[in-house]
Design a protein around this motif. Structure first.
Motif, PDB file in Angstrom:
ATOM      1  N   ASN B  52       0.622  -0.652   0.446  1.00  0.00           N
ATOM      2  CA  ASN B  52       0.193  -0.172  -0.043  1.00  0.00           C
ATOM      3  C   ASN B  52       0.986   1.309   0.066  1.00  0.00           C
ATOM      4  N   ILE B  56       0.144   4.486  -2.645  1.00  0.00           N
ATOM      5  CA  ILE B  56       0.181   5.735  -2.192  1.00  0.00           C
ATOM      6  C   ILE B  56       1.227   7.037  -3.088  1.00  0.00           C
ATOM      7  N   ILE B  97      -1.143   5.312   5.628  1.00  0.00           N
ATOM      8  CA  ILE B  97      -2.124   4.346   5.166  1.00  0.00           C
ATOM      9  C   ILE B  97      -0.998   3.193   5.644  1.00  0.00           C
ATOM     10  N   LEU B 160      -3.877   5.459  15.007  1.00  0.00           N
ATOM     11  CA  LEU B 160      -5.196   5.460  14.445  1.00  0.00           C
ATOM     12  C   LEU B 160      -6.015   6.961  13.988  1.00  0.00           C
ATOM     13  N   ASP B 161      -6.311   7.304  14.232  1.00  0.00           N
ATOM     14  CA  ASP B 161      -6.597   8.853  14.591  1.00  0.00           C
ATOM     15  C   ASP B 161      -6.803   9.611  13.308  1.00  0.00           C
ATOM     16  N   TYR B 162      -6.059   9.191  12.742  1.00  0.00           N
ATOM     17  CA  TYR B 162      -5.655  10.242  11.443  1.00  0.00           C
ATOM     18  C   TYR B 162      -5.685   8.831  10.238  1.00  0.00           C
ATOM     19  N   ALA B 163      -5.495   8.023  10.448  1.00  0.00           N
ATOM     20  CA  ALA B 163      -4.991   7.094   9.602  1.00  0.00           C
ATOM     21  C   ALA B 163      -5.673   6.624   8.038  1.00  0.00           C
ATOM     22  N   LEU B 164      -5.216   6.844   7.263  1.00  0.00           N
ATOM     23  CA  LEU B 164      -5.757   6.705   5.219  1.00  0.00           C
ATOM     24  C   LEU B 164      -6.900   6.131   5.412  1.00  0.00           C
ATOM     25  N   PHE B 165      -7.213   4.981   6.449  1.00  0.00           N
ATOM     26  CA  PHE B 165      -8.151   3.969   6.001  1.00  0.00           C
ATOM     27  C   PHE B 165      -8.849   3.922   7.138  1.00  0.00           C
ATOM     28  N   PRO B 167     -10.631   1.872  10.095  1.00  0.00           N
ATOM     29  CA  PRO B 167     -10.220   0.357  11.113  1.00  0.00           C
ATOM     30  C   PRO B 167     -11.431   0.046  11.054  1.00  0.00           C
ATOM     31  N   ARG B 202     -14.076   0.883   1.789  1.00  0.00           N
ATOM     32  CA  ARG B 202     -12.569   0.603   2.549  1.00  0.00           C
ATOM     33  C   ARG B 202     -11.359   0.175   2.089  1.00  0.00           C
ATOM     34  N   LEU B 204      -8.698  -1.095   0.312  1.00  0.00           N
ATOM     35  CA  LEU B 204      -7.406  -0.870  -0.698  1.00  0.00           C
ATOM     36  C   LEU B 204      -5.949  -1.116  -1.647  1.00  0.00           C
TER      37      LEU B 204
END
Lengths: 144, 615
Positions: B52, B56, B97, B160-165, B167, B202, B204
């Motif tokens: 990934n 990206i 990501i 995880l707060d601003y992950a591009l995926f 969850p 969702r 990827l």
């Protein structure tokens, strides 16, 4: 001239905080530089007012999955106020996840080429540098 | 500035006694800010090789290269990212990501070298590469480069707060335990079109799932099609590798979701529910698929067994143009899929939808026909050009305890439970077994008890040799069984059914010492002195199944080769050791689920086609 895109087409929270567009009456380079300073001070005042009035909530806004973010087909022109003038983005999309055509309309291009020409009528060569800097023209931005 | 005077240069002497503002680099190194973005660090234990980060990167600075020294677990690749620092702009999107969270950025940013090839670098971290990542006492800023880095944990790492995926999965509406245990209503309600599109968004597209799937479905393609709203295209993609989407979309063992990248730090993409959505959303498969069977080749193939593998073999052979006849002892198609999973997991209309479509392609079905009794096996070998055996595991294993004739076997019980009103159950039922079939039996008993003994106190218990950790049933089945009120008794081995007159009174059990011996073979040992008595008026055994190849006449059966695990041995084309006889499904593979049976059938169909067109 009192023209600021943040007043004409307000975006973000610019219409929620009270502020004024600084202007000066004399039309020369010295007053242009003072306007830049006034804008800086106005921004600092705005920051203090915004800090007091900021609501509670999430800090990060989740953006869509970058592999699947398709922009609908079409074209658009959006603009914002940058430190030098109007910064516009012209975008053409064909419905996929990558843009088809992108062009940034930068303020240095009209300031540096057309306005500079008019402003330099009757000036001496030594004034060229000063006038260009006061108009806040940046060469790489012309080339965008 | 002050007035100019002869003494003004000497006024500058006061700066001798003030602290200088300049940083005397490199003797006073500047500490970069926390979460500064510098060179990469990669934890090779967590990295799955999904790629990934390479997908990206806006500058295409990352290439995935194969590292031969790594043994990948199933669902991971042995590739690792390689960075070209001439291109990297240190934006950090690759870290945002990274699904396992293995890629991080350190705070080093120096590398000075005359050879530009050294700028291409495979990032590791201090766990794997002690010579490059030095403890603070050995690190020197004067020698800093890509191969002389410090151990730094305060750089930019993923969060995880601003992950591009995303969850979190779109939750699947299900029927609550109290309501569902009173009837055989299908427990999972299914996604709406909007929920399916949101769930498909969702994904990827890293395609680790496609490798883990036994049938190698093109998962990322059909999920992409569902995300676009093109359900028919999704169905076409599924049918290329799996002709039973409505069935698999409900009962598949989802090997794909176990390895989904998003599942490493969140919930995996709901691939099985999306397949079910695609199968349910398209009302008429024929209209969407428009797959005409190939031109007739004049060859005939017999398929024994209309289960998952038999139906898939019939489908693929029919598409190639052969005339296929499927024999089955049951009155309708589906095989173990019809007899095994209860109606709350796999309703009848899902089975009918898939089987009817295969029949509509021109496959001939001969139901109520048992090969070996109604049709001798040698006749099939004479009249047909090839035979595919997909009979599955028909006979129940017995626990060999006393009074076993009073116990009911799981397969018979479940087969009767498929049609209303179902078999009679007692008020206290004991189910022996710890696998998914035992869970199916127990949950079916709960429902039948609610329907037959309404308002009386009823209980269903399970008894298994395995302990909680060893129990082979999937975690969600155990969880749902607990919600429905089933009592578990792990680590007890049944000894004898206690009978008084003609009625079952209960089950005598002894405590299990160990289930497997040192070599991992199934060989349970017990503490004979620790016993317990479980009360019950009905005992059902669900401890496993075996195959029944008695329809093959003796002289041929002797030449059938078996593997060490006592499964039928087939070569890479699916052919058994008997000429022109192919096999697949539960009798061949060790997974024993529907999708592996379909994969076996596909392989055998290709093998049969190659043999028939070459011969």
């Amino acid at each position: 001239m009192k023209f600021d895109i943040r007043k004409v087409e307000p975006y973000a929270a610019y219409d929620k905080v009270p502020w004024e567009v600084p202007t000066r009456q004399e039309g020369d380079a010295y007053s242009r530089i003072w306007i830049v300073r006034d804008e800086m001070i106005e921004s600092v005042h705005m920051i203090f007012k915004l800090l007091e009035a900021m609501p509670e909530g999430e800090v990060y806004n989740r953006i869509p999955n970058p592999f699947k973010w398709n922009i609908p087909a079409g074209e658009t022109y959006v603009r914002c106020e940058s430190s030098r003038g109007e910064l516009g983005l012209y975008l053409v999309s064909d419905g996929g996840d990558k843009p088809y055509r992108v062009h940034f309309r930068t303020p240095s291009y009209p300031h540096g080429l057309t306005i500079l020409e008019k402003a330099l009528e009757g000036a001496s060569i030594a004034d060229v540098g000063n006038t260009m800097i006061s108009l806040y023209v940046v060469a790489p931005e012309i080339d965008r | 500035m002050g007035k100019p005077s002869i003494l003004s240069p000497f006024k500058a002497i006061r700066f001798l006694f003030k602290k200088p503002l300049t940083l005397r680099y490199p003797f006073e190194p500047k500490e970069p800010a926390p979460r500064y973005r510098g060179f990469h660090l990669n934890d090779w234990d967590k990295c799955t090789g999904c790629g990934n980060c390479a997908d990206i990167c806006p500058n295409e600075a990352i290439t995935m290269i194969e590292v031969p020294g790594i043994e990948p677990k199933p669902g991971e690749k042995n590739e690792r990212p390689q960075l070209d620092y001439g291109r990297c702009c240190f934006c950090g999107l690759c870290v945002d990501i990274c699904p396992p969270g293995s890629l991080r950025l350190s705070r080093d940013y120096f590398h000075i070298h005359f050879d530009t090839d050294t700028f291409v670098f495979v990032p590791k971290d201090d766990k794997k590469d002690e010579e490059t990542f030095l403890p603070p006492e050995d690190y020197s800023i004067l020698k800093a480069s890509l191969t002389h880095r410090r151990r730094d944990y305060e750089g930019f790492s993923s969060d995880l707060d601003y992950a591009l995926f995303d969850p979190e999965r779109v939750p699947m509406p299900e029927v609550e335990a109290e309501e569902r245990k009173g009837s055989f209503v299908e427990m999972v309600r299914g996604y709406t079109a909007q929920e399916a599109r949101a769930e498909a968004a969702r994904c990827l597209e890293c395609e680790l799932c496609e490798e883990a799937c036994p049938a190698h479905l093109k998962i990322s393609d059909y999920v992409k099609a569902i995300g676009r709203g093109d359900d028919q295209e999704a169905l076409r993609t599924i049918f290329e590798d799996n002709p039973l989407p409505a069935i698999c979309g409900r009962i598949c063992m989802k090997h794909c979701e176990e390895v989904c990248s998003l599942g490493l730090r969140g919930e995996p993409v709901a691939i099985r529910w999306l397949k079910r959505y695609a199968a349910d959303a398209v009302a008429d498969y024929g209209g969407a698929l428009a797959t005409p069977p190939g031109d007739s080749t004049g060859k005939k193939v017999a398929v024994i067994g209309a289960g998952a593998s038999g139906l898939a073999a019939a489908y693929y052979l029919r598409l190639k143009g052969h005339a296929v006849t499927v024999f089955d002892a049951m009155p309708a198609g589906g095989g173990m899929l019809r007899m095994g999973p209860p109606r709350y997991r796999l309703p009848q209309d899902a089975i009918d939808k898939d089987v009817d479509y295969i029949a509509s392609l021109g496959v001939k079905f001969r139901f109520n026909t048992t090969v070996g009794e109604d049709v001798p096996f040698e006749d099939l070998l004479k009249q047909y050009d090839a035979v595919y055996i997909g009979v599955g595991l028909q006979s129940s294993r017995t626990a060999r305890i006393d009074n076993e004739d009073k116990a009911v076997m799981a397969l018979d019980f479940l087969r009767q439970a498929r049609t209303a009103p179902g078999p009679k159950v007692g008020r206290e039922v004991i189910v022996i077994g710890g696998g998914n079939v035992a869970m199916d039996v127990a949950r079916t008993c709960v429902r039948l008890q609610q329907m037959q003994h309404a308002k009386q106190k009823t209980v269903t218990k399970t008894v298994s040799l395995e302990s909680w950790e060893e129990m082979p049933a999937t975690a969600e089945e155990i969880e749902e069984a607990k919600e429905e009120g089933i009592q578990f008794n792990p680590s007890w081995g049944p000894k004898a059914i206690v009978v008084k007159g003609k009625r079952v009174k209960g089950l005598d059990c002894r405590r299990v010492k160990a289930v497997f011996d040192e070599e991992g073979r199934f060989s349970p040992t017990f503490y004979e002195d620790q016993t317990t008595f479980l009360e019950g008026d009905m005992v059902i055994e669900a401890i496993g199944q075996g195959y029944d190849l008695s329809f093959i006449p003796d002289k041929l059966r002797d030449s059938v080769a078996f593997t060490e695990r006592r499964k039928v041995k087939v070569d890479e084309n699916g052919m058994t050791s008997i000429e022109r006889v192919f096999a697949g499904g539960d009798i061949v593979n060790l997974n024993m689920d529907a999708v592996t049976a379909i994969a076996d059938a596909r392989r055998a169909a290709e093998g049969i086609d190659a043999m028939l067109s070459g011969a």
